[in-house]
Design an enzyme around this catalytic site. Sequence first.
Site, PDB file in Angstrom:
ATOM      1  N   GLY A  11       0.823  -1.332  -0.001  1.00 31.52           N
ATOM      2  CA  GLY A  11       0.001   0.026  -0.124  1.00 31.52           C
ATOM      3  C   GLY A  11       1.030   1.445   0.001  1.00 31.52           C
ATOM      4  O   GLY A  11       0.223   2.156   0.485  1.00 31.52           O
ATOM      5  N   TYR A 145     -15.639  -4.648   6.269  1.00 31.24           N
ATOM      6  CA  TYR A 145     -14.432  -4.237   6.469  1.00 31.24           C
ATOM      7  C   TYR A 145     -13.943  -4.635   7.876  1.00 31.24           C
ATOM      8  O   TYR A 145     -12.744  -5.001   7.921  1.00 31.24           O
ATOM      9  CB  TYR A 145     -14.363  -2.732   6.286  1.00 31.24           C
ATOM     10  CG  TYR A 145     -13.045  -2.067   6.268  1.00 31.24           C
ATOM     11  CD1 TYR A 145     -12.184  -1.887   5.495  1.00 31.24           C
ATOM     12  CD2 TYR A 145     -13.096  -1.357   7.902  1.00 31.24           C
ATOM     13  CE1 TYR A 145     -10.992  -1.211   5.862  1.00 31.24           C
ATOM     14  CE2 TYR A 145     -11.876  -0.638   8.031  1.00 31.24           C
ATOM     15  CZ  TYR A 145     -10.927  -0.455   7.073  1.00 31.24           C
ATOM     16  OH  TYR A 145      -9.671   0.274   7.248  1.00 31.24           O
ATOM     17  N   PRO A 172      -4.996   2.686  13.690  1.00 31.26           N
ATOM     18  CA  PRO A 172      -5.128   4.228  13.871  1.00 31.26           C
ATOM     19  C   PRO A 172      -6.736   4.707  13.528  1.00 31.26           C
ATOM     20  O   PRO A 172      -7.449   3.819  13.333  1.00 31.26           O
ATOM     21  CB  PRO A 172      -4.673   4.636  12.397  1.00 31.26           C
ATOM     22  CG  PRO A 172      -4.380   3.157  11.813  1.00 31.26           C
ATOM     23  CD  PRO A 172      -4.684   1.908  12.550  1.00 31.26           C
ATOM     24  N   ASN A 174      -9.299   7.644  12.453  1.00 34.35           N
ATOM     25  CA  ASN A 174      -9.482   8.310  10.878  1.00 34.35           C
ATOM     26  C   ASN A 174      -8.296   8.991  10.536  1.00 34.35           C
ATOM     27  O   ASN A 174      -7.979   9.917  11.303  1.00 34.35           O
ATOM     28  CB  ASN A 174     -10.672   9.343  11.055  1.00 34.35           C
ATOM     29  CG  ASN A 174     -12.248   8.589  11.029  1.00 34.35           C
ATOM     30  OD1 ASN A 174     -12.233   7.740  12.153  1.00 34.35           O
ATOM     31  ND2 ASN A 174     -12.895   8.738  10.223  1.00 34.35           N
ATOM     32  N   HIS A 188     -13.330   9.219   2.376  1.00 36.61           N
ATOM     33  CA  HIS A 188     -13.697   9.529   3.698  1.00 36.61           C
ATOM     34  C   HIS A 188     -14.212  10.832   3.910  1.00 36.61           C
ATOM     35  O   HIS A 188     -13.915  11.803   2.961  1.00 36.61           O
ATOM     36  CB  HIS A 188     -12.292   9.373   4.708  1.00 36.61           C
ATOM     37  CG  HIS A 188     -12.150   7.674   4.722  1.00 36.61           C
ATOM     38  ND1 HIS A 188     -11.009   7.282   4.030  1.00 36.61           N
ATOM     39  CD2 HIS A 188     -12.523   6.880   5.518  1.00 36.61           C
ATOM     40  CE1 HIS A 188     -10.814   6.229   4.357  1.00 36.61           C
ATOM     41  NE2 HIS A 188     -11.788   5.678   5.332  1.00 36.61           N
TER      42      HIS A 188
HETATM   43  P1  NAP Z   1      -5.504   4.065   0.060  1.00 35.56           P
HETATM   44  O1  NAP Z   1      -4.929   5.563   0.066  1.00 35.56           O
HETATM   45  O2  NAP Z   1      -6.778   3.854  -0.290  1.00 35.56           O
HETATM   46  O3  NAP Z   1      -4.285   3.227  -0.122  1.00 35.56           O
HETATM   47  C1  NAP Z   1      -4.588   1.888  -0.349  1.00 35.56           C
HETATM   48  C2  NAP Z   1      -3.414   1.180  -0.846  1.00 35.56           C
HETATM   49  O4  NAP Z   1      -3.416  -0.383  -0.743  1.00 35.56           O
HETATM   50  C3  NAP Z   1      -2.785   1.782  -2.266  1.00 35.56           C
HETATM   51  O5  NAP Z   1      -1.259   1.710  -2.290  1.00 35.56           O
HETATM   52  C4  NAP Z   1      -3.473   0.402  -3.007  1.00 35.56           C
HETATM   53  O6  NAP Z   1      -2.678   0.570  -4.314  1.00 35.56           O
HETATM   54  C5  NAP Z   1      -3.156  -0.778  -2.219  1.00 35.56           C
HETATM   55  N1  NAP Z   1      -4.141  -1.694  -2.510  1.00 35.56           N
HETATM   56  C6  NAP Z   1      -5.266  -1.797  -2.523  1.00 35.56           C
HETATM   57  N2  NAP Z   1      -5.921  -2.974  -2.990  1.00 35.56           N
HETATM   58  C7  NAP Z   1      -4.592  -3.772  -3.560  1.00 35.56           C
HETATM   59  C8  NAP Z   1      -4.454  -5.019  -3.996  1.00 35.56           C
HETATM   60  N3  NAP Z   1      -5.546  -5.858  -4.414  1.00 35.56           N
HETATM   61  N4  NAP Z   1      -3.105  -5.476  -4.333  1.00 35.56           N
HETATM   62  C9  NAP Z   1      -2.150  -4.411  -3.954  1.00 35.56           C
HETATM   63  N5  NAP Z   1      -2.208  -3.205  -3.283  1.00 35.56           N
HETATM   64  C10 NAP Z   1      -3.487  -2.830  -3.059  1.00 35.56           C
HETATM   65  O7  NAP Z   1      -5.570   3.769   1.663  1.00 35.56           O
HETATM   66  P2  NAP Z   1      -5.019   4.358   3.055  1.00 35.56           P
HETATM   67  O8  NAP Z   1      -6.022   5.293   3.823  1.00 35.56           O
HETATM   68  O9  NAP Z   1      -3.655   4.707   2.858  1.00 35.56           O
HETATM   69  O10 NAP Z   1      -4.815   2.997   3.995  1.00 35.56           O
HETATM   70  C11 NAP Z   1      -3.815   2.608   4.487  1.00 35.56           C
HETATM   71  C12 NAP Z   1      -4.079   1.508   5.560  1.00 35.56           C
HETATM   72  O11 NAP Z   1      -4.577   2.313   6.775  1.00 35.56           O
HETATM   73  C13 NAP Z   1      -5.266   0.505   5.175  1.00 35.56           C
HETATM   74  O12 NAP Z   1      -4.836  -0.923   5.983  1.00 35.56           O
HETATM   75  C14 NAP Z   1      -6.600   1.222   5.901  1.00 35.56           C
HETATM   76  O13 NAP Z   1      -7.328   0.151   6.299  1.00 35.56           O
HETATM   77  C15 NAP Z   1      -5.772   1.793   7.223  1.00 35.56           C
HETATM   78  N6  NAP Z   1      -6.731   2.733   7.798  1.00 35.56           N
HETATM   79  C16 NAP Z   1      -7.093   3.921   6.947  1.00 35.56           C
HETATM   80  C17 NAP Z   1      -7.915   5.032   7.466  1.00 35.56           C
HETATM   81  C18 NAP Z   1      -8.245   6.333   6.656  1.00 35.56           C
HETATM   82  O14 NAP Z   1      -9.044   7.167   7.316  1.00 35.56           O
HETATM   83  N7  NAP Z   1      -7.904   6.353   5.692  1.00 35.56           N
HETATM   84  C19 NAP Z   1      -8.204   4.847   8.739  1.00 35.56           C
HETATM   85  C20 NAP Z   1      -7.754   3.674   9.664  1.00 35.56           C
HETATM   86  C21 NAP Z   1      -7.219   2.618   8.949  1.00 35.56           C
HETATM   87  P3  NAP Z   1      -2.943   1.542  -5.719  1.00 35.56           P
HETATM   88  O15 NAP Z   1      -2.475   2.822  -5.161  1.00 35.56           O
HETATM   89  O16 NAP Z   1      -2.026   0.852  -6.668  1.00 35.56           O
HETATM   90  O17 NAP Z   1      -4.282   1.166  -5.849  1.00 35.56           O
HETATM   91  O1  GFB Z   2     -14.961   9.397   6.909  1.00 35.27           O
HETATM   92  P1  GFB Z   2     -15.979   8.602   7.000  1.00 35.27           P
HETATM   93  O2  GFB Z   2     -16.866   8.085   5.803  1.00 35.27           O
HETATM   94  O3  GFB Z   2     -15.920   7.524   8.142  1.00 35.27           O
HETATM   95  O4  GFB Z   2     -17.198   9.835   8.013  1.00 35.27           O
HETATM   96  P2  GFB Z   2     -16.328   6.631   9.287  1.00 35.27           P
HETATM   97  C1  GFB Z   2     -18.504   9.412   7.888  1.00 35.27           C
HETATM   98  C2  GFB Z   2     -19.075  10.651   8.760  1.00 35.27           C
HETATM   99  O5  GFB Z   2     -19.013  11.871   8.048  1.00 35.27           O
HETATM  100  C3  GFB Z   2     -20.488  10.372   8.924  1.00 35.27           C
HETATM  101  C4  GFB Z   2     -20.265  12.211   7.634  1.00 35.27           C
HETATM  102  O6  GFB Z   2     -21.189  10.845  10.114  1.00 35.27           O
HETATM  103  C5  GFB Z   2     -21.109  11.010   7.816  1.00 35.27           C
HETATM  104  O7  GFB Z   2     -22.503  11.280   7.714  1.00 35.27           O
HETATM  105  N1  GFB Z   2     -19.923  12.572   6.205  1.00 35.27           N
HETATM  106  C6  GFB Z   2     -20.462  14.116   5.867  1.00 35.27           C
HETATM  107  C7  GFB Z   2     -19.575  12.199   5.090  1.00 35.27           C
HETATM  108  N2  GFB Z   2     -20.239  14.277   4.510  1.00 35.27           N
HETATM  109  C8  GFB Z   2     -19.578  13.327   4.074  1.00 35.27           C
HETATM  110  C9  GFB Z   2     -19.156  12.916   2.898  1.00 35.27           C
HETATM  111  O8  GFB Z   2     -19.094  13.693   1.959  1.00 35.27           O
HETATM  112  N3  GFB Z   2     -18.482  11.759   2.641  1.00 35.27           N
HETATM  113  C10 GFB Z   2     -18.203  10.952   3.921  1.00 35.27           C
HETATM  114  N4  GFB Z   2     -17.815   9.698   3.692  1.00 35.27           N
HETATM  115  N5  GFB Z   2     -18.906  11.178   5.147  1.00 35.27           N
HETATM  116  C11 GFB Z   2     -15.282   4.789   8.170  1.00 35.27           C
HETATM  117  C12 GFB Z   2     -15.715   3.373   8.204  1.00 35.27           C
HETATM  118  O9  GFB Z   2     -16.223   5.163   8.930  1.00 35.27           O
HETATM  119  O10 GFB Z   2     -13.915   5.082   8.808  1.00 35.27           O
HETATM  120  C13 GFB Z   2     -14.370   2.630   7.374  1.00 35.27           C
HETATM  121  O11 GFB Z   2     -16.836   3.138   7.416  1.00 35.27           O
HETATM  122  C14 GFB Z   2     -13.129   3.205   7.704  1.00 35.27           C
HETATM  123  O12 GFB Z   2     -14.537   1.241   7.616  1.00 35.27           O
HETATM  124  C15 GFB Z   2     -12.904   4.648   7.998  1.00 35.27           C
HETATM  125  O13 GFB Z   2     -12.671   2.493   8.756  1.00 35.27           O
HETATM  126  C16 GFB Z   2     -11.809   4.871   8.847  1.00 35.27           C
HETATM  127  O14 GFB Z   2     -15.590   7.191  10.697  1.00 35.27           O
HETATM  128  O15 GFB Z   2     -17.828   7.029   9.614  1.00 35.27           O
END
Ligand code: NAP
Ligand code: GFB
Length: 323
Positions: A11, A145, A172, A174, A188
Amino acid sequence: MSPQKVILVTGGSGLVGKAVQWVIENDTSEQFGKHADEEWVFLTSKDGDLRDAAATRAIFDKYKPTHVLHLAAMVGGLFKNMKYKLDFLRDNMLINDNVLHASFETNVQKVVSCLSTCVFPDNTSYPIDETMVHNGPPHESNFGYAHGKRMLDVYNHAYHEQYGRQYTSAIPTNVFGPYDNYSLEDAHVLPALTHKCYLAKKNNTPFVVSGTGKPLRQFIYSRDLARLFIWCLREYQEIDPIILSVGEEDEVSIKDVADAIVKALDFTGEYTFDTSKADGQYKKTASNAKLRKYLPDFKFTPFDVAVKESVEWFLDNYESLRK
Ligand code: NAP
Ligand code: GFB
């Protein structure tokens, strides 16, 4: 000194992976910057589909990692999670099984995998801590998920108890920052609202926030999280997970998020809440007491500063970023 450690980051092209790369290349401190005995390899899905066992094994045979930071996952915001529950479950189960098993077969010394605070039970006491991962069903909006991710912790304990392997995980809250996914539908909240507010300002249209704006979240800046992952990879010795989060006192509402974006983009129009859209989980307030025991002096970037930096990155990279 020639590198003795090869650290493979799955990733590596994502939000968190790019932040790890940025810290490794830009942080000059001994604690978080690159060490002379380390070679860092950042993977993208173009290097191979990690849902495929043979493709995964080929990557491990090519780079021969000693350490793995496993970030790759199918990822998305609330609305994407609600739509694709089976894909979230299956893709993440396949990716995790392949990455951990290839690590096992090729004798990787240490693996740190990534969970998320949304894996915790929905019906719980607060603050949530690391002991509660398996205590009850997750919020229904992201059960695919959440269950896929919870299994990482189960695998880590099984590999440890049967074979003594040092596989662990970090949890982590969000995340946001440069290289985020800015899809209007699937992202997100912070990147989605940044993009929506940008379009509202540009087109002179209303800025509409989904849901009531009342749910609470703890946000961590991707570059802070990257430093904490680098520390985990080098120093954290437990098999049990560790929550990587700002303090409980830094929790903000979705309305606070919208306000910070409005300020950073200098949007002067009105904005409204579309309460026909889902709110998702009301809150998932997590404790960072365990992290604070290990790193009492770690400084988090203030939320407003991190939002401003992220919005500036968004504006500078609008043409090429994911959207
Ligand atoms: P992201 O920006 O969507 O990046 C996802 C990464 O995974 C990209 O590098 C993507 O490669 C790679 N990937 C996805 N499917 C794949 C596959 N089938 N084979 C190989 N590579 C693959 O996500 P992120 O936010 O950086 O997330 C990183 C980690 O943090 C994840 O484990 C996620 O669950 C965790 N996390 C994220 C959040 C958040 O708010 N974003 C919160 C809590 C935990 P490509 O770019 O080439 O597609
Ligand atoms: O970032 P988000 O999608 O993640 O935020 P979660 C959702 C909250 O933001 C909800 C509000 O209360 C939504 O109603 N919201 C307002 C919006 N406007 C928007 C918008 O334009 N887009 C989005 N996405 N939300 C995710 C999980 O939950 O958190 C995943 O579903 C993941 O599994 C991620 O782990 C970290 O915190 O609700």
